[in-house]
Design an enzyme around this catalytic site. Structure first.
Site, short mmCIF file in Angstrom:
data_model
loop_
_atom_site.label_atom_id
_atom_site.label_comp_id
_atom_site.label_asym_id
_atom_site.label_seq_id
_atom_site.Cartn_x
_atom_site.Cartn_y
_atom_site.Cartn_z
N HIS A 32 5.79 -10.03 -2.82
CA HIS A 32 6.03 -8.77 -3.53
C HIS A 32 6.87 -7.78 -2.75
O HIS A 32 7.21 -6.71 -3.26
CB HIS A 32 4.70 -8.10 -3.89
CG HIS A 32 4.05 -7.42 -2.72
ND1 HIS A 32 3.36 -8.10 -1.77
CD2 HIS A 32 4.04 -6.12 -2.35
CE1 HIS A 32 2.91 -7.25 -0.86
NE2 HIS A 32 3.31 -6.05 -1.18
C1 UD1 Z 1 3.72 -0.99 -3.34
C2 UD1 Z 1 3.97 -0.49 -1.93
C3 UD1 Z 1 3.86 -1.64 -0.95
C4 UD1 Z 1 2.54 -2.38 -1.10
C5 UD1 Z 1 2.33 -2.79 -2.55
C6 UD1 Z 1 0.97 -3.37 -2.73
C7 UD1 Z 1 5.53 1.40 -1.68
C8 UD1 Z 1 6.90 1.80 -1.32
N1 UD1 Z 1 5.30 0.08 -1.81
O1 UD1 Z 1 4.73 -1.91 -3.67
O2 UD1 Z 1 3.93 -1.13 0.38
O3 UD1 Z 1 2.56 -3.52 -0.28
O4 UD1 Z 1 2.44 -1.62 -3.40
O5 UD1 Z 1 0.91 -4.19 -3.84
O6 UD1 Z 1 4.68 2.24 -1.82
N2 UD1 Z 1 4.51 -2.28 -11.54
C9 UD1 Z 1 3.83 -2.66 -12.68
N3 UD1 Z 1 2.52 -2.26 -12.81
C10 UD1 Z 1 1.89 -1.49 -11.91
C11 UD1 Z 1 2.59 -1.09 -10.76
C12 UD1 Z 1 3.89 -1.49 -10.59
O7 UD1 Z 1 4.37 -3.35 -13.53
O8 UD1 Z 1 0.69 -1.17 -12.11
C13 UD1 Z 1 5.90 -2.73 -11.37
C14 UD1 Z 1 6.92 -1.70 -11.83
O9 UD1 Z 1 7.99 -2.37 -12.38
C15 UD1 Z 1 7.35 -1.05 -10.52
C16 UD1 Z 1 7.23 -2.21 -9.53
O10 UD1 Z 1 6.13 -2.98 -9.99
O11 UD1 Z 1 8.63 -0.52 -10.57
C17 UD1 Z 1 7.01 -1.75 -8.10
O12 UD1 Z 1 5.86 -0.93 -8.01
P1 UD1 Z 1 5.68 0.10 -6.77
O13 UD1 Z 1 4.34 0.70 -6.80
O14 UD1 Z 1 6.86 1.02 -6.73
O15 UD1 Z 1 5.83 -0.82 -5.52
P2 UD1 Z 1 5.13 -2.19 -5.15
O16 UD1 Z 1 6.18 -3.24 -5.10
O17 UD1 Z 1 3.94 -2.42 -6.00
N1 UDP Z 2 -4.75 -9.24 -3.59
C1 UDP Z 2 -5.53 -9.39 -4.72
N2 UDP Z 2 -5.00 -10.06 -5.80
C2 UDP Z 2 -3.74 -10.58 -5.79
C3 UDP Z 2 -2.96 -10.42 -4.61
C4 UDP Z 2 -3.49 -9.72 -3.54
O1 UDP Z 2 -6.68 -8.95 -4.75
O2 UDP Z 2 -3.33 -11.17 -6.79
C5 UDP Z 2 -5.32 -8.52 -2.45
C6 UDP Z 2 -5.28 -9.28 -1.15
O3 UDP Z 2 -6.41 -10.11 -1.01
C7 UDP Z 2 -5.23 -8.14 -0.13
C8 UDP Z 2 -4.46 -7.07 -0.84
O4 UDP Z 2 -4.52 -7.38 -2.23
O5 UDP Z 2 -6.52 -7.66 0.14
C9 UDP Z 2 -3.05 -7.07 -0.36
O6 UDP Z 2 -2.28 -6.31 -1.22
P1 UDP Z 2 -0.71 -6.53 -1.37
O7 UDP Z 2 -0.33 -7.91 -0.98
O8 UDP Z 2 -0.37 -6.09 -2.73
O9 UDP Z 2 -0.12 -5.43 -0.38
P2 UDP Z 2 0.10 -5.32 1.21
O10 UDP Z 2 -1.15 -5.71 1.90
O11 UDP Z 2 1.27 -6.18 1.56
O12 UDP Z 2 0.46 -3.89 1.38
#
Ligand code: UD1
Ligand code: UDP
Length: 350
Positions: free
Chosen positions: A199
């Site tokens: 992601h």
């Molecule tokens: C964010 C964090 C990242 C973290 C991750 C955990 C930032 C800059 N990034 O990344 O550090 O590792 O969360 O998962 O804060 N979207 C949906 N549904 C949702 C949320 C997001 O469809 O509920 C889609 C949207 O298209 C959005 C994209 O995901 O534009 C990215 O979401 P965003 O929260 O900006 O960043 P993440 O990639 O989720």
């Molecule tokens: N996780 C989850 N379901 C998923 C993928 C990840 O519960 O489908 C959990 C995972 O076990 C971990 C946390 O989400 O505890 C990590 O989140 P993510 O990978 O989104 O973000 P990061 O840790 O890289 O910021």
């Protein structure tokens, strides 16, 4: 003592799920959800599974470019902090919600406590690296998960208020009961499948890197279980990569925490660019291949539990086929959340 906790994204709900109950036993907590993650499978499910109390405030900022998203969070947080007048604002990790919580509080002269302080990738192209650096420099109490993270802060001249607590995720990973029949329902057997998550913006928003990962999955031992983050799902469509998805891949919706830990626990190996998943894999003694060029959890690579493989298919397949990552379980901390809450009480209880 009153604490305002700011969360907004999946890993923060999970971390708050560990610390919040310990905190609420000794202090008043006001929970703010920024709304950065809003899909039920990225948000509600964690509140339910981990019995996290309903947020007192929901900012509902949704998705947007970094500046707009963070700006809306700041506008939402400021009046809440002015109204609630907390003794301290607690933030977790390195997302835009972390950054907004740190800035909103610091600008109002409210102390900031940062859980998971000091992690660094030394790659400022990552949005998370900017968020961590700013958050740490705004924070008065810095709770470090590892000695390396504490050393990073010292190199940046931050030594006051720094405490090595261990990683709060350690407490949760051992508490989770495996979900019965999950493997069976997915048609896989223990230690006979590969688990994948992707992601990170640097991977999802680069067609070559995403395609490189798919090409590698062609040659990684299957079946392959891949709970797909919505960001990645969208990019696979945008880049027309759906047809390059190997047949061995079972595409899954994002999973709840209990389901995810169950699949991690029984995987033969895990390929991931997630910070949390690489740490959990090591905690569970599952070999992990990191789909990035660097990691904030350097000790996992130094101890050979994790191997940095990037997104080049040859490098990934080479490392996995040679079993370069080792299944050595980590020694886990038992009470990081107690240490954090004790410190908050000592510092801020009137
Ligand atoms: C964010 C964090 C990242 C973290 C991750 C955990 C930032 C800059 N990034 O990344 O550090 O590792 O969360 O998962 O804060 N979207 C949906 N549904 C949702 C949320 C997001 O469809 O509920 C889609 C949207 O298209 C959005 C994209 O995901 O534009 C990215 O979401 P965003 O929260 O900006 O960043 P993440 O990639 O989720
Ligand atoms: N996780 C989850 N379901 C998923 C993928 C990840 O519960 O489908 C959990 C995972 O076990 C971990 C946390 O989400 O505890 C990590 O989140 P993510 O990978 O989104 O973000 P990061 O840790 O890289 O910021």
């Amino acid at each position: 003592m009153k604490v305002v906790t700011v969360v907004g994204a999946r890993p923060q709900f999970i971390k708050a799920g560990v610390v919040s109950p310990v905190l609420r036993a000794r202090a008043a907590e006001v929970l703010v959800h920024t709304g950065q993650h809003y899909d039920a499978q990225l948000s509600d499910i964690f509140f339910r599974q981990l019995s996290i109390p309903r947020p007192d405030y929901q900012l509902a900022v949704g998705s947007d470019h970094h500046g707009a998203q963070t700006g809306r969070m700041l506008m939402g947080l400021e009046p809440i902090l002015l109204d609630e007048r907390p003794d301290v604002v607690m933030i977790y990790g390195d997302t835009n919600s972390t950054l907004a919580g740190a800035l909103a509080a610091a600008k109002l002269g409210i102390p900031v406590a940062h859980v998971e302080a000091g992690l660094r990738s030394f790659n400022r192209a990552m949005p998370e690296e900017i968020n961590r650096i700013v958050a740490d420099h705004m924070a008065s109490r810095l709770y470090c998960p590892t000695p390396a993270s504490q050393a990073n802060l010292a190199r940046e001249g931050i030594t006051a208020g720094v405490i090595l607590t261990g990683d709060v995720m350690d407490e949760l990973v051992v508490r989770i009961e495996p979900v019965a029949y999950l493997l069976q329902s997915m048609g896989v057997r223990a230690c006979e499948y590969t688990l994948v998550t992707v992601h990170r913006q640097e991977n999802t928003d680069d067609r070559n890197r995403l395609a490189g990962i798919l090409d590698a999955l062609m040659k990684v031992p299957g079946p392959i279980l891949w709970p797909i983050h919505p960001r990645t799902r969208q990019r696979l469509i945008d880049y027309g990569l759906g047809s390059r998805m190997p047949d061995a891949v079972h595409r899954l919706e994002p999973l709840g925490y209990a389901e995810m830990i169950t699949l991690e626990r029984y995987a033969a190996q895990i390929l991931t660019d997630s910070g949390g998943v690489q740490r959990e894999a090591a905690a569970l003694g599952v070999p992990v291949y990191i789909l990035r060029q660097e990691t904030e959890w350097v000790e996992l690579v130094e101890s050979e539990r994790a191997v940095l493989v990037g997104t080049d298919p040859l490098a990934i397949v080479d490392a996995v086929s040679q079993g370069k990552a080792k299944p050595y379980p980590l020694v886990l901390e038992t009470n990081p959340s107690e240490r954090i809450v004790q410190d908050l009480i000592e510092q801020y209880a009137k």
